[in-house]
Design a protein around this motif. Structure first.
Motif, PDB file in Angstrom:
ATOM      1  N   PHE A 194       0.944  -1.221   0.058  1.00 22.67           N
ATOM      2  CA  PHE A 194      -0.075  -0.002  -0.056  1.00 22.67           C
ATOM      3  C   PHE A 194       0.870   1.252  -0.133  1.00 22.67           C
ATOM      4  N   ALA A 195       0.508   2.259  -0.845  1.00 18.98           N
ATOM      5  CA  ALA A 195       1.153   3.472  -0.399  1.00 18.98           C
ATOM      6  C   ALA A 195       0.164   4.889  -1.012  1.00 18.98           C
ATOM      7  N   LEU A 196       0.537   5.941  -0.271  1.00 17.01           N
ATOM      8  CA  LEU A 196      -0.142   7.193  -0.795  1.00 17.01           C
ATOM      9  C   LEU A 196       0.919   8.318  -0.652  1.00 17.01           C
ATOM     10  N   VAL A 197       0.703   9.224  -1.378  1.00 17.05           N
ATOM     11  CA  VAL A 197       1.556  10.554  -1.359  1.00 17.05           C
ATOM     12  C   VAL A 197       0.637  11.536  -1.450  1.00 17.05           C
ATOM     13  N   GLY A 198       1.079  12.623  -0.778  1.00 14.26           N
ATOM     14  CA  GLY A 198       0.351  13.949  -0.789  1.00 14.26           C
ATOM     15  C   GLY A 198       1.383  15.094  -0.601  1.00 14.26           C
ATOM     16  N   GLY A 199       1.396  16.153  -1.669  1.00 11.98           N
ATOM     17  CA  GLY A 199       2.429  17.058  -1.387  1.00 11.98           C
ATOM     18  C   GLY A 199       2.596  18.111  -2.370  1.00 11.98           C
ATOM     19  N   ARG A 200       3.553  18.986  -2.297  1.00 12.43           N
ATOM     20  CA  ARG A 200       3.932  19.856  -3.509  1.00 12.43           C
ATOM     21  C   ARG A 200       4.992  19.408  -4.342  1.00 12.43           C
ATOM     22  N   LEU A 201       4.710  18.840  -5.589  1.00 13.27           N
ATOM     23  CA  LEU A 201       5.675  18.230  -6.133  1.00 13.27           C
ATOM     24  C   LEU A 201       5.665  18.615  -7.670  1.00 13.27           C
ATOM     25  N   GLY A 202       6.793  18.485  -8.375  1.00  9.91           N
ATOM     26  CA  GLY A 202       6.980  18.818  -9.806  1.00  9.91           C
ATOM     27  C   GLY A 202       6.881  17.339 -10.466  1.00  9.91           C
ATOM     28  N   ARG A 203       6.619  17.457 -11.685  1.00  7.00           N
ATOM     29  CA  ARG A 203       6.449  16.187 -12.432  1.00  7.00           C
ATOM     30  C   ARG A 203       6.893  16.128 -13.869  1.00  7.00           C
ATOM     31  N   VAL A 204       7.593  15.106 -14.070  1.00  4.57           N
ATOM     32  CA  VAL A 204       8.100  14.540 -15.373  1.00  4.57           C
ATOM     33  C   VAL A 204       7.249  13.414 -15.713  1.00  4.57           C
ATOM     34  N   SER A 205       6.832  13.646 -17.450  1.00  7.62           N
ATOM     35  CA  SER A 205       6.049  12.468 -17.868  1.00  7.62           C
ATOM     36  C   SER A 205       6.338  12.056 -19.161  1.00  7.62           C
ATOM     37  N   VAL A 222       8.915  14.969  -8.459  1.00  3.58           N
ATOM     38  CA  VAL A 222      10.038  15.343  -7.426  1.00  3.58           C
ATOM     39  C   VAL A 222       9.834  16.642  -6.848  1.00  3.58           C
ATOM     40  N   GLU A 223      10.908  17.142  -5.823  1.00  2.00           N
ATOM     41  CA  GLU A 223      10.767  18.561  -5.460  1.00  2.00           C
ATOM     42  C   GLU A 223      10.741  19.591  -6.601  1.00  2.00           C
ATOM     43  N   PRO A 224       9.646  20.525  -6.534  1.00  2.00           N
ATOM     44  CA  PRO A 224       9.591  21.492  -7.769  1.00  2.00           C
ATOM     45  C   PRO A 224      11.062  22.096  -7.781  1.00  2.00           C
ATOM     46  N   GLY A 225      11.155  22.326  -9.310  1.00  2.00           N
ATOM     47  CA  GLY A 225      12.682  22.839  -9.704  1.00  2.00           C
ATOM     48  C   GLY A 225      13.650  21.841  -9.861  1.00  2.00           C
ATOM     49  N   LYS A 226      13.400  20.425  -9.442  1.00  2.00           N
ATOM     50  CA  LYS A 226      14.378  19.512 -10.027  1.00  2.00           C
ATOM     51  C   LYS A 226      13.715  18.408 -10.912  1.00  2.00           C
ATOM     52  N   GLU A 227      12.804  19.051 -11.554  1.00  2.00           N
ATOM     53  CA  GLU A 227      12.266  18.103 -12.618  1.00  2.00           C
ATOM     54  C   GLU A 227      13.278  17.659 -13.710  1.00  2.00           C
ATOM     55  N   SER A 228      14.121  18.736 -14.042  1.00  2.00           N
ATOM     56  CA  SER A 228      15.108  18.135 -15.184  1.00  2.00           C
ATOM     57  C   SER A 228      15.963  16.962 -14.653  1.00  2.00           C
ATOM     58  N   ASP A 280      15.451   9.925  -2.805  1.00  3.22           N
ATOM     59  CA  ASP A 280      15.790  10.792  -3.920  1.00  3.22           C
ATOM     60  C   ASP A 280      17.025  10.546  -4.369  1.00  3.22           C
ATOM     61  N   LYS A 281      18.035  10.094  -3.879  1.00  2.00           N
ATOM     62  CA  LYS A 281      19.370   9.916  -4.466  1.00  2.00           C
ATOM     63  C   LYS A 281      19.448   8.891  -5.404  1.00  2.00           C
ATOM     64  N   TYR A 282      18.203   8.090  -5.637  1.00  2.00           N
ATOM     65  CA  TYR A 282      18.134   7.114  -6.857  1.00  2.00           C
ATOM     66  C   TYR A 282      17.123   7.492  -7.887  1.00  2.00           C
ATOM     67  N   VAL A 283      16.945   9.097  -7.856  1.00  3.19           N
ATOM     68  CA  VAL A 283      16.108   9.459  -8.853  1.00  3.19           C
ATOM     69  C   VAL A 283      16.808  10.853  -9.681  1.00  3.19           C
ATOM     70  N   LEU A 284      17.415  11.557  -8.555  1.00  5.65           N
ATOM     71  CA  LEU A 284      17.806  12.741  -9.196  1.00  5.65           C
ATOM     72  C   LEU A 284      19.144  12.871  -9.772  1.00  5.65           C
ATOM     73  N   ALA A 285      19.294  13.001 -10.901  1.00 11.34           N
ATOM     74  CA  ALA A 285      20.720  13.084 -11.535  1.00 11.34           C
ATOM     75  C   ALA A 285      20.900  14.140 -12.504  1.00 11.34           C
TER      76      ALA A 285
END
Length: 883
Positions: A194-205, A222-228, A280-285
């Motif tokens: 089970f999982a849920l998430v709620g928050g202020r997030l940026g998106r790439v798709s 991801v954290e807004p501003g780090k989408e790239s 996030d260390k295994y997503v952001l690069a």
């Protein structure tokens, strides 16, 4: 020692649940400190359960507000409740609905299990037993249900609301500032997914089209501003999905696949159905903030969690003793993916280096356990290298034994039979036994026996009969709870290399068509015919089994393998074996023949000149000496880390000096040019160049310092920048300190880069490093409550700094003990992982051994330890089973 409940859970005591759950409807109203959860659960008695059993639901620090049965509120005399359980003694004996309302405080949840907040965002972690921190439940993996989740929150606080499965509805709550989203997962799953998430997030798709033509929306939040910085992860996800279709025939089964990156996470990532949550260390690069290794890890872990969709989600584990069934199998799958995406030989060597450094060490420690344990006190402590890496090696051996075609047929049958069920190791092996007609009961010992088998091989050449015989003997050392071991089924992939370097053209009826011999007795022999001159045996090619090999080849024959073996793994292994012999001799104070050191250095120089540019990543591995931890493990007892450090420094100096000319030439030839790319070829060139820089600095610190400073100032990517700073940390002086300070200032607003900065400083093998580490704990970026920060600084000191952690005065041990106790009050899982740094304490010489034991006993004497820490410390102090 007094801890939380230390009840031992045993595999032999498994029985089905007395009740089953068909559907779960959750209504979660998010609030920073007063989140309300209403769970409406459709239940029924299990025909296989006890007919008069009470209904006992799991809880963990829960606050019950109300409970109703079939819509009727229950009075307090109709149930018993505590923060840890909810019991209804007279539960109905026909299908019924139970509605439970709880209230939880996500902000105060420093354990990072259940529902908690990370950087202001709401997220969950429910594996292994975190769902019980959200609502009272039958929180076990064999209880599979269909979930519908309604999430409500203030739109300003959490504009993004995500859940498992597919989105089915969203809107505003009665014209207020609150909004909601409803998610439905049609696939039955256990509560740990089970999982849920709620928050202020940026998106790439992007949109992915499956092999059957269905469109799937892929998104990473991801954290807004780090989408790239999520672009590479999104690309890795798409490649993983396509690979799983091609290689295993597995197609994704929902309309969306979402990944969320959070900064506070106990693990690497979690495979929740349709909603993976990642550290996030295994997503952001980006080239400026991530190294080549970071990119490779992102690719592998994205793949791993996606592959869990079938090996873990669609087919889950019946109980936590079967954890290897999802984790070991999925590690094997992500290893195969990375091998296909990159250099297979290089990736295989990396896998084995990790296995030996972590799992072999675990097997030789008080924490040794079978791949499928028979008992545990705290399941969180069994997410180990044995379950993951050794579990993957078992799957690989199975494939080696039965062949690629039958392995794919067996996997297809396993999916067909077990889809939608909670399976066991027996279910897994049964599919391959039925496909091949083989009896795999002997092979199953790999799941049952702990310890690393040692295989001793001796070769005998008869020039008159023109035969060459190999005599095999195997044995597995005693481990906790298993003093005597049976013979294992060990696949030995082998070949013979002639002294002139050609592959010997011989015959042996015991080998299959792929050159594999199944060694499944305590002793056995195989004979090759038509062998006119003594060959050099190349054994366990590709590391065909997770064993320790004793084969007393002279150094001259090891060099034959290094120069000529067609198996890349064994070429690398030959160099490692020769280097290890020299290092252990030096560390023990035994004179090492200078001619042998010169011979190794000369062979490495020749290898560089002849082969380095063909596969630079492979060359970088060949010229890198075994680590200090590797040498300590090889020595095994009465270890002196200072002596090992001196021996390795001496060897690096000798090899660097002998190979200075080709090292400098390759360093110059491979200089950075063009835009950064994380592809395998480009990463390999950087890897070799930085390995050359390291050896040049070892040979001549002055030259190395100048080169490293120049590279640090001119580097266009984090890989080269961090490598140059790493070299500078080995060279004491003002230049180093200034470089460290400038790096820290440059990246003061980049937490994941500062983690690397913490790690480099924590690993400096000099007096004063412990004081440096304690000082860095006051750094504004450090937080004792953030697992990434703690692992990068404290964990790196304890796991990587063999000299300073294992100080003879015990200061390193006492420091870690104090940190473990401090962290245990906040996050027991993290504290227990830190505590595993003591797993080598029995290997140390007597003074260090005594100091380490005192530190462990100081932890054990602390009242109110968590189950996690209490379990690790008690097993670490148990009397050795070998006595």
């Amino acid at each position: 020692m007094r801890t939380d409940t230390q009840q031992i859970v045993r595999l032999e005591d498994y029985r089905p649940s007395d009740f089953l759950i068909d559907r779960v409807e959750l209504d979660v109203k998010l609030h920073p400190t007063e989140t309300k959860v209403v769970a409406t659960v459709a239940m029924r008695p299990n025909p296989e359960g006890r007919p008069d059993a009470p209904l006992v639901l799991d809880g963990d620090e829960l606050n019950l507000k109300a409970v109703a049965l079939n819509g009727r509120p229950l009075s307090t005399d109709e149930f018993e409740v505590s923060p840890q359980s909810l019991t209804i003694a007279q539960a109905p004996r026909q299908p019924f609905t139970l509605t439970i309302e709880t209230e939880i405080n996500p902000t105060a949840n420093t354990k990072l299990m259940g529902l908690y907040r990370s950087s202001g965002n709401y997220c969950t972690q429910c594996e292994a037993e975190g769902f019980r921190r959200i609502t009272y439940f039958l929180d076990r993996p064999d209880i599979m249900a269909v979930y519908t989740t309604r999430i409500e929150a203030d739109r300003e606080d959490a504009p993004v609301l995500l859940g498992n499965g597919n989105p089915v509805e969203s809107g505003t709550v009665d014209g207020s500032d609150r909004h909601f989203a409803v998610w439905h997962d049609p696939h039955p799953k256990p509560s740990y997914l089970f999982a849920l998430v709620g928050g202020r997030l940026g998106r790439v798709s992007k949109t992915f089209t499956t092999m059957s033509g269905r469109a799937v929306d892929l998104a990473i939040y991801v954290e807004p501003g780090k989408e790239s910085r999520a672009d590479y992860a999104l690309d890795a996800l798409e490649r993983s999905m396509r690979w799983d279709e091609k290689v295993f025939g597995r197609e994704y089964d929902l309309d969306v696949f979402n990944i969320v990156a959070v900064s506070d996470f106990n693990m690497g990532a979690m495979e929740n159905k349709g909603l993976n949550i990642f550290n996030d260390k295994y997503v952001l690069a980006s080239p400026e903030t991530a190294t080549d290794m970071d990119y490779a890890h992102i690719e592998a872990i994205i793949a791993h969690e996606y592959f869990h969709n079938w090996t873990g989600n669609r087919v889950t584990c019946r109980d936590w003793f079967q954890l290897c069934l999802k984790e070991g199998l999925t590690v094997f799958r992500d290893q195969e993916f990375s091998s296909d995406e990159r250099s297979r030989p290089v990736h295989r060597i990396a896998e084995v280096k990790t296995l030996r450094a972590r799992q072999f060490l675990e097997d030789s420690s008080p924490l040794a356990h079978p791949v499928r344990p028979t008992q545990y006190r705290e399941i969180n402590n069994f997410y180990t290298a044995t379950v993951y890496e050794k579990g993957a090696e078992i799957v690989r051996m199975l494939k080696t034994i039965i062949g690629e075609a039958d392995f794919r047929r067996g996997m297809d049958l396993y999916f067909e039979r077990c889809d939608g069920t909670a399976a066991t190791v027996e279910d897994f092996l049964g599919a391959f036994a039925d496909v091949t007609g083989r009896d795999l009961s002997h092979f199953a010992r790999w799941y049952e026996q702990s310890g690393t088998p040692r295989v001793t091989v001796k070769g005998h050449h008869d020039p008159d009969a023109k035969t060459f015989r190999l005599d095999f003997e195997q044995g597995t050392p005693p481990t906790p709870g298993q003093p005597k071991k049976d013979a294992m089924a060990i696949p030995v992939a082998l070949g013979l290399v002639a002294q002139d370097g050609t592959l010997a053209n011989t015959a042996c009826e015991r080998l299959d068509s792929r050159g594999v011999f199944l060694f499944d007795k305590l002793t056995d022999s195989i004979t090759f015919t038509d062998v006119t001159s003594r060959p050099v045996p190349s054994l366990f090619r590709g590391f065909s089994a997770p064993v320790k090999l004793s084969l007393d080849l002279p150094n001259e024959e090891l060099l034959v393998l290094l120069r000529h073996d067609t198996d890349a793994f064994n070429r690398w292994q030959a160099a490692q074996t020769m280097a290890m012999r020299l290092l252990t001799a030096l560390a023990k104070g035994i004179h090492a023949d200078d001619r042998d050191i010169d011979a190794l250095a000369g062979a490495l120089c020749s290898f560089m000149a002849r082969d380095a540019l063909d596969d630079p990543a492979f060359a970088a591995l060949v010229v890198t000496l075994p680590s200090e931890a590797d040498v300590a493990q090889e020595i095994g007892q009465d270890v002196d880390p200072d002596a090992i450090h001196r021996a390795r420094s001496q060897m690096r100096h000798r090899i660097g000096r002998s190979c200075a000319e080709p090292l400098q030439r390759f360093y110059d030839t491979l200089s950075d040019s063009g835009p950064y790319s994380p592809d395998a070829a480009s990463a390999g060139r950087r890897s070799l160049r930085n390995a050359c820089l390291d050896l040049l600095a070892a040979a001549d610190p002055g030259t190395g310092e100048a080169l490293a400073v120049r590279q640090l100032e001119s580097a266009s990517n984090m890989t080269d920048r961090l490598a140059s700073l790493s070299v500078l940390t080995t060279l004491p002086g003002s230049v180093r300190e200034e470089a460290i300070a400038r790096f820290g200032d440059r990246y003061r607003n980049e937490p994941l880069v500062l983690d690397k900065w913490f790690t480099l400083q924590a690993a400096i093998p000099e007096d004063g490093t412990l004081e440096r580490v304690t000082g860095l704990m006051q750094h504004p970026a450090f937080s004792i409550s953030n697992p990434n920060r703690v692992r990068s600084l404290i964990g790196s000191f304890a796991m990587l700094n063999q000299v300073q952690f294992n100080r003879a005065d015990g200061a390193g041990y006492r420091f870690l003990a104090s940190i473990v106790l401090r962290v245990d009050e906040l996050n027991p899982q993290l504290a227990a992982r830190l505590l595993t740094a003591f797993s080598t304490w029995r290997m140390m010489e007597s003074t260090r051994r005594s100091q380490a034991e005192q530190a462990l006993r100081s932890i054990a004497q602390k009242p109110n330890l968590s189950r996690d820490v209490g379990d690790i410390v008690s097993r670490s102090l148990e009397e050795e089973q070998t006595k």
